[in-house]
Design a protein around this motif. Structure first.
Motif, PDB file in Angstrom:
ATOM      1  N   TYR A 195     -12.877  -1.221  -2.842  1.00  0.00           N
ATOM      2  CA  TYR A 195     -13.319  -0.545  -4.062  1.00  0.00           C
ATOM      3  C   TYR A 195     -13.838  -1.544  -5.091  1.00  0.00           C
ATOM      4  O   TYR A 195     -14.837  -1.282  -5.784  1.00  0.00           O
ATOM      5  CB  TYR A 195     -12.179   0.277  -4.657  1.00  0.00           C
ATOM      6  CG  TYR A 195     -12.057   1.651  -4.049  1.00  0.00           C
ATOM      7  CD1 TYR A 195     -13.052   2.616  -4.229  1.00  0.00           C
ATOM      8  CD2 TYR A 195     -10.941   1.997  -3.289  1.00  0.00           C
ATOM      9  CE1 TYR A 195     -12.948   3.878  -3.662  1.00  0.00           C
ATOM     10  CE2 TYR A 195     -10.830   3.256  -2.711  1.00  0.00           C
ATOM     11  CZ  TYR A 195     -11.840   4.188  -2.909  1.00  0.00           C
ATOM     12  OH  TYR A 195     -11.730   5.433  -2.349  1.00  0.00           O
ATOM     13  N   GLU A 224      -7.944  -1.751   1.052  1.00  0.00           N
ATOM     14  CA  GLU A 224      -8.618  -0.609   0.442  1.00  0.00           C
ATOM     15  C   GLU A 224      -9.007  -0.908  -1.000  1.00  0.00           C
ATOM     16  O   GLU A 224     -10.124  -0.596  -1.433  1.00  0.00           O
ATOM     17  CB  GLU A 224      -7.715   0.629   0.493  1.00  0.00           C
ATOM     18  CG  GLU A 224      -8.413   1.922   0.117  1.00  0.00           C
ATOM     19  CD  GLU A 224      -7.526   3.132   0.297  1.00  0.00           C
ATOM     20  OE1 GLU A 224      -8.033   4.261   0.156  1.00  0.00           O
ATOM     21  OE2 GLU A 224      -6.313   2.959   0.576  1.00  0.00           O
ATOM     22  N   LEU A 225      -8.112  -1.518  -1.750  1.00  0.00           N
ATOM     23  CA  LEU A 225      -8.412  -1.887  -3.133  1.00  0.00           C
ATOM     24  C   LEU A 225      -9.548  -2.900  -3.182  1.00  0.00           C
ATOM     25  O   LEU A 225     -10.460  -2.790  -4.021  1.00  0.00           O
ATOM     26  CB  LEU A 225      -7.171  -2.460  -3.811  1.00  0.00           C
ATOM     27  CG  LEU A 225      -7.372  -3.047  -5.210  1.00  0.00           C
ATOM     28  CD1 LEU A 225      -7.932  -2.004  -6.171  1.00  0.00           C
ATOM     29  CD2 LEU A 225      -6.081  -3.640  -5.741  1.00  0.00           C
ATOM     30  N   ILE A 276      -5.761   3.600  -6.459  1.00  0.00           N
ATOM     31  CA  ILE A 276      -6.830   4.018  -5.547  1.00  0.00           C
ATOM     32  C   ILE A 276      -7.427   5.337  -6.014  1.00  0.00           C
ATOM     33  O   ILE A 276      -8.656   5.525  -6.009  1.00  0.00           O
ATOM     34  CB  ILE A 276      -6.299   4.135  -4.105  1.00  0.00           C
ATOM     35  CG1 ILE A 276      -5.848   2.758  -3.578  1.00  0.00           C
ATOM     36  CG2 ILE A 276      -7.361   4.732  -3.202  1.00  0.00           C
ATOM     37  CD1 ILE A 276      -6.919   1.689  -3.582  1.00  0.00           C
ATOM     38  N   ARG A 294       0.806  -1.224   0.000  1.00  0.00           N
ATOM     39  CA  ARG A 294       0.000   0.000   0.000  1.00  0.00           C
ATOM     40  C   ARG A 294       0.835   1.269   0.000  1.00  0.00           C
ATOM     41  O   ARG A 294       0.313   2.357  -0.217  1.00  0.00           O
ATOM     42  CB  ARG A 294      -0.978  -0.011   1.178  1.00  0.00           C
ATOM     43  CG  ARG A 294      -0.372  -0.151   2.548  1.00  0.00           C
ATOM     44  CD  ARG A 294      -1.456  -0.100   3.612  1.00  0.00           C
ATOM     45  NE  ARG A 294      -0.936  -0.357   4.936  1.00  0.00           N
ATOM     46  CZ  ARG A 294      -0.965  -1.549   5.528  1.00  0.00           C
ATOM     47  NH1 ARG A 294      -1.472  -2.578   4.879  1.00  0.00           N
ATOM     48  NH2 ARG A 294      -0.474  -1.704   6.754  1.00  0.00           N
ATOM     49  N   GLU A 345     -11.298   6.373  -6.911  1.00  0.00           N
ATOM     50  CA  GLU A 345     -11.938   7.490  -6.217  1.00  0.00           C
ATOM     51  C   GLU A 345     -12.451   8.558  -7.178  1.00  0.00           C
ATOM     52  O   GLU A 345     -13.493   9.176  -6.926  1.00  0.00           O
ATOM     53  CB  GLU A 345     -10.937   8.136  -5.253  1.00  0.00           C
ATOM     54  CG  GLU A 345     -10.582   7.279  -4.060  1.00  0.00           C
ATOM     55  CD  GLU A 345      -9.507   7.908  -3.199  1.00  0.00           C
ATOM     56  OE1 GLU A 345      -9.361   7.494  -2.031  1.00  0.00           O
ATOM     57  OE2 GLU A 345      -8.786   8.811  -3.697  1.00  0.00           O
ATOM     58  N   TYR A 371       0.156   1.970  -6.334  1.00  0.00           N
ATOM     59  CA  TYR A 371      -1.045   1.620  -5.574  1.00  0.00           C
ATOM     60  C   TYR A 371      -1.855   2.880  -5.276  1.00  0.00           C
ATOM     61  O   TYR A 371      -3.085   2.896  -5.398  1.00  0.00           O
ATOM     62  CB  TYR A 371      -0.659   0.912  -4.280  1.00  0.00           C
ATOM     63  CG  TYR A 371      -1.837   0.402  -3.476  1.00  0.00           C
ATOM     64  CD1 TYR A 371      -2.641  -0.613  -3.974  1.00  0.00           C
ATOM     65  CD2 TYR A 371      -2.129   0.935  -2.222  1.00  0.00           C
ATOM     66  CE1 TYR A 371      -3.722  -1.093  -3.234  1.00  0.00           C
ATOM     67  CE2 TYR A 371      -3.196   0.459  -1.482  1.00  0.00           C
ATOM     68  CZ  TYR A 371      -3.991  -0.558  -1.994  1.00  0.00           C
ATOM     69  OH  TYR A 371      -5.061  -1.020  -1.272  1.00  0.00           O
TER      70      TYR A 371
END
Length: 250
Positions: free
Chosen positions: A65, A61-62, A24, A15, A28, A20
């Motif tokens: 999403y 986090e990925l 993200i 991350r 977003e 990366y």
């Protein structure tokens, strides 16, 4: 209107990896404003093996999403590469994404797509083909889940370093030869089953090639590598159908 994003060979190292952060940011900003299917054509991570918590927590986090993508009724397809293996249990059975071990054909609008990671393009690389078969063997499938994540992470770093040196040699000395392999592959495979567009990765050379087959215009795309440039191939129904999204300027 159909929109589809094609990504491969990001080789994310964690991350803290700048690529990366760019990925993200893509979800977003770009994906939120123009949502669509997400096609991961392999080697998204520098290493992902099975369903180990080490990998899951690192890329939480990925994953969130991608779950949002599916929750909004867009498709997420993940093709196994040579750096991401034995994905089915977590990515398919747990998350509900479509995991593709080899290749598949998909229709968007009036176009037939052939999609694959691309590691079978070079049939002369016998050593890799043997390794590929071994990594997908029953014993390696068993070991992938039994051996701990930190072991695979350590092994992956050693393997990735050697693989990166090899790809740098390819990029510096054999770009033309690799492009010829990619294009010959497209022209050969259309003889076995028709497609309008073929999208591949693995070869680390971004390429766009147009040719005629039985009077029809066929297009071949290789997605290149994020080690060189951070670009995503975008398909949308409106003209032009295909474009390259440069993550450095969004």
């Amino acid at each position: 209107m159909s929109v589809c994003y094609f990504l491969s060979d990001l080789h994310l190292k964690g991350r803290s990896d700048k690529n990366y952060e760019k990925l993200i940011h893509f979800f977003e900003v770009t994906w939120q404003s123009k949502p669509g299917d997400v096609i991961l054509l392999g080697d998204i991570f520098d290493l992902w093996v099975a369903d180990h918590s080490l990998f899951i927590s690192e890329y939480k986090e990925l994953i969130e999403y991608l779950k949002k993508t599916k929750s909004k009724n867009y498709r997420v397809l993940y093709f196994e590469g040579n750096h991401d293996l034995h994905l089915d249990k977590f990515w398919s059975q747990t998350l509900g994404f479509e995991v593709i071990p080899d290749l598949t054909f998909i229709r968007w609008d009036n176009l037939v797509f052939r999609l694959e990671h691309g590691d079978l393009i070079n049939q002369e690389d016998k050593a890799y083909l043997k390794l590929r078969k071994f990594l997908r063997s029953p014993i390696m499938t068993w070991l992938a889940f039994v051996l701990p994540g930190f072991f695979w992470n350590y092994l992956g770093k050693k393997w990735s370093s050697a693989s990166r040196k090899k790809s740098q040699i390819y990029s510096a000395e054999k770009i033309s030869w690799i492009r010829d392999l990619i294009r010959q592959h497209a022209q050969k495979q259309i003889e076995t089953q028709y497609f309008d567009v073929i999208v591949t990765g693995h070869m680390h050379v971004r390429d766009e090639f147009h040719f005629l087959f039985q009077g029809k215009n066929i297009t071949s795309y290789n997605l290149g590598s994020w080690q060189e440039e951070q670009k995503i191939l975008v398909y949308q129904q409106s003209s032009p159908n295909f474009s390259w999204l440069d993550l450095n300027i969004i």
